[in-house]
Design an enzyme around this catalytic site. Structure first.
Site, PDB file in Angstrom:
ATOM      1  N   GLU A   1     -66.149 -20.609  21.839  1.00 50.94           N
ATOM      2  CA  GLU A   1     -67.556 -20.774  21.833  1.00 50.94           C
ATOM      3  C   GLU A   1     -67.888 -22.333  21.537  1.00 50.94           C
ATOM      4  O   GLU A   1     -68.779 -22.124  22.177  1.00 50.94           O
ATOM      5  CB  GLU A   1     -68.248 -19.574  20.326  1.00 50.94           C
ATOM      6  CG  GLU A   1     -69.347 -19.392  20.331  1.00 50.94           C
ATOM      7  CD  GLU A   1     -70.709 -18.846  19.887  1.00 50.94           C
ATOM      8  OE1 GLU A   1     -70.766 -17.353  20.173  1.00 50.94           O
ATOM      9  OE2 GLU A   1     -70.879 -18.820  18.332  1.00 50.94           O
TER      10      GLU A   1
ATOM     11  N   HIS B   1     -43.106  -7.795  17.846  1.00 48.48           N
ATOM     12  CA  HIS B   1     -43.445  -6.527  17.948  1.00 48.48           C
ATOM     13  C   HIS B   1     -43.828  -6.091  19.573  1.00 48.48           C
ATOM     14  O   HIS B   1     -44.102  -5.025  19.992  1.00 48.48           O
ATOM     15  CB  HIS B   1     -42.477  -5.153  16.991  1.00 48.48           C
ATOM     16  CG  HIS B   1     -41.334  -5.560  16.166  1.00 48.48           C
ATOM     17  ND1 HIS B   1     -40.451  -4.968  16.575  1.00 48.48           N
ATOM     18  CD2 HIS B   1     -41.487  -6.186  14.836  1.00 48.48           C
ATOM     19  CE1 HIS B   1     -39.669  -5.269  15.586  1.00 48.48           C
ATOM     20  NE2 HIS B   1     -40.393  -6.302  14.755  1.00 48.48           N
TER      21      HIS B   1
ATOM     22  N   LYS C   1     -77.845 -11.110  26.893  1.00 49.57           N
ATOM     23  CA  LYS C   1     -79.001 -10.484  25.964  1.00 49.57           C
ATOM     24  C   LYS C   1     -79.812 -10.598  26.212  1.00 49.57           C
ATOM     25  O   LYS C   1     -80.800  -9.706  26.064  1.00 49.57           O
ATOM     26  CB  LYS C   1     -78.847 -11.910  24.685  1.00 49.57           C
ATOM     27  CG  LYS C   1     -78.064 -12.064  23.954  1.00 49.57           C
ATOM     28  CD  LYS C   1     -77.945 -13.007  23.140  1.00 49.57           C
ATOM     29  CE  LYS C   1     -79.195 -13.056  21.812  1.00 49.57           C
ATOM     30  NZ  LYS C   1     -79.204 -14.288  21.145  1.00 49.57           N
TER      31      LYS C   1
END
Length: 540
Positions: A350, A381, A503
């Site tokens: 960001e 793993h 947004k």
């Protein structure tokens, strides 16, 4: 001058061509690695931490040129401007004074204001921790729910989890961020409203996700018997917009202030960290701040050649802009640091996921790498196969805590052994000739599958013990690394305009989901079809 016209950049391009095929295993070979050893030359202490840079694809000349690049790009000047409270966030016309939140110098910007707010936090935290602050039925608080998103969630959640071993066992801390109701619903299954305190954290107090969850939580309290005039015993707000907090229904005395000169992803040191202070206590919170201040002093005072944030940032640029690495991995070999990679995702991407320079022109070079990670040994793993044998080079920051914070001390040598062995294996690799010996007679066809390219770069950060102070230093290290890289790339790490467009369109789509019909001219055909499918499902 633009980045690519800086003399140090041009010199680094030539140097890269000379060094790009050099092998780390050759640099570490006994005949080449004489005293002072490579590890001794490239291990740097600072702020209570130490970083071993020796397994990176750099030599002394690389570091000399990278440090010169930092000087040419004005890293020192921008660092000093930030600490002085100058406008370093030009698109919003703001300072970036997260460092003032942990400064001890009375002459630091906003020192009196910061100290007063922290004292208010401490008084409240002590009341909650001691049981003198009670819920509406007189029961002590045993659950704290922090509602926020982004910087109002990731930092506090990461720290509370990391410092669980010094937190009070009397209070459980929960974090809710997602607007998906499942996030809040799962927490509400675990808590009793009579014993629950909600901390609503939003700079504007208008954030969609946060306010949706806050309203649902308020309704939950009332539905379970809490009188509306008693909600003040269960809700506090943290915001730069106190009027909006009071408008929501939180008592004015229960409002803690944050400021517009602190960005969300840099804000855990402020009242945004109230959940941290309640969990670990004001004294330990002060230690967290002290550790960050240790790293602040190191960043300001250490020469660039021995400066951890500077070197961490420059080495990241070396791989991103010269080797062309698309991502970098953070691998804390500490379950306590489970949420550090997700915290750093926001801090790094960001901040530095930008294409516009400070002057408004567009960059012609890569900026932020994709940041990702998982605690060790889990990652071994899952994705270490790709790191060892895939064709893509992914630089790695290993983080090793040398002493355990838990009673199962016999596990710790195994954990550290895995961390150090992975860095060694990634560096050394395994040649085809070595693989043939491992495969054994008659298994020639297996040998290529047992080879490891090696020469994979890693940095190992060493933390003696995970305490509030060392954690504070570690977080501040990465904060300052971001500034170093942003300065070299000539971008603004303190805004986040990239979150806005989605947004804005999200509000339009939300309205369409409940509308009688959707105008196909409002959206592209794909989005229109998605809305129609969702509308049909929501009506069922």
């Amino acid at each position: 001058m633009t980045l690519k016209s800086l003399p140090a950049w041009t010199a680094l391009q030539s140097h890269f061509e000379q060094i790009r095929h050099a092998r780390l295993r050759d640099w570490f070979a006994p005949e080449n690695d004489r005293a002072p050893t490579r590890a001794e030359r490239f291990t740097i202490p600072g702020g209570g931490l130490a970083a071993d840079f020796s397994k990176n694809r750099i030599d002394d000349e690389t570091l000399r040129l990278l440090v010169q690049l930092a000087r040419d790009a004005g890293v020192e000047a921008r660092r000093d401007a930030m600490f002085a409270g100058e406008i370093v966030n030009p698109t919003e016309g703001r300072a970036a004074l997260h460092t003032a939140l942990r400064a001890t110098d009375p002459q630091a910007p906003f020192h009196a204001q910061v100290s007063a707010e922290r004292a208010k936090m401490a008084t409240f935290a002590r009341a909650v921790r001691s049981g003198t602050w009670t819920g509406y039925t007189g029961k002590r608080i045993r659950h704290v729910i922090n509602i926020g998103i982004g910087g109002s969630d990731l930092g506090p959640k990461m720290v509370v989890h990391a410092l669980h071993h010094v937190a009070t066992p009397e209070i459980s801390t929960h974090f809710v961020s997602n607007v998906d109701g499942a996030d809040l619903a799962r927490v509400l299954e675990q808590v009793d409203p009579e014993e629950t305190l909600a901390i609503i954290v939003s700079k504007t107090f208008t954030t969609l996700e946060t306010m949706t969850n806050a309203r649902s939580l308020r309704d939950w309290f009332v539905a379970r018997g809490c009188p509306e005039d008693a909600l003040a015993k269960h809700f506090v707000g943290v915001s730069a917009n106190p009027a909006e907090v009071v408008k929501f229904g939180i008592a004015a005395d229960n409002v803690f202030e944050m400021w517009d000169w602190v960005g969300g992803r840099y804000s855990l040191w402020s009242a945004v960290g109230l959940s941290i202070m309640i969990a670990i206590g004001p004294e330990q919170f002060d230690e967290l701040l002290a550790g960050a201040n240790d790293m602040d002093r190191h960043f300001r005072e250490a020469p660039l050649e021995r400066n951890l944030p500077v070197l961490l940032g420059l080495i990241g640029i070396w791989y991103r802009n010269f080797f062309g690495s698309q991502s970098y991995l953070v691998a804390p070999y500490s379950e306590a640091l489970h949420y550090l990679p997700s915290y750093l995702q926001q801090l790094e991407m960001e901040s530095n996921g930008k294409s516009a320079r400070l002057d408004g022109t567009f960059v012609d070079y890569p900026t932020s790498a994709v940041t990702w990670g998982e605690p060790g040994t889990n990652g071994q793993h899952a994705f270490f196969q790709m790191l060892h044998q895939g064709p893509t080079i992914v630089p790695i920051d290993f983080i090793a805590v040398l002493t355990p914070e838990h009673p199962l001390a016999s596990h710790h040598p195994k954990l550290l052994a895995n961390c150090f062995a992975q860095s060694e294996a990634l560096m050394l690799g395994r040649t085809l000739e070595e693989a043939r010996k491992v495969a054994g007679p008659g298994k020639e066809a297996l040998a290529p599958h047992l080879t490891f390219p090696g020469n994979r770069p890693t940095t190992t950060l060493l933390v003696d013990a995970l305490t509030p102070r060392t954690l504070g230093a570690l977080i501040a290290l990465y904060e300052h690394k971001v500034l170093v890289q942003a300065t070299v790339w000539d971008i603004n790490p303190f805004d986040q305009w990239g979150v806005e467009l989605g947004k804005i369109l999200g509000k339009v789509v939300e309205a369409d989901l409940s509308a009688e019909s959707v105008d196909p001219a409002k959206h592209d055909s794909s989005t229109t079809a998605l809305i129609e499918r969702a509308r049909a499902a929501l009506k069922r």
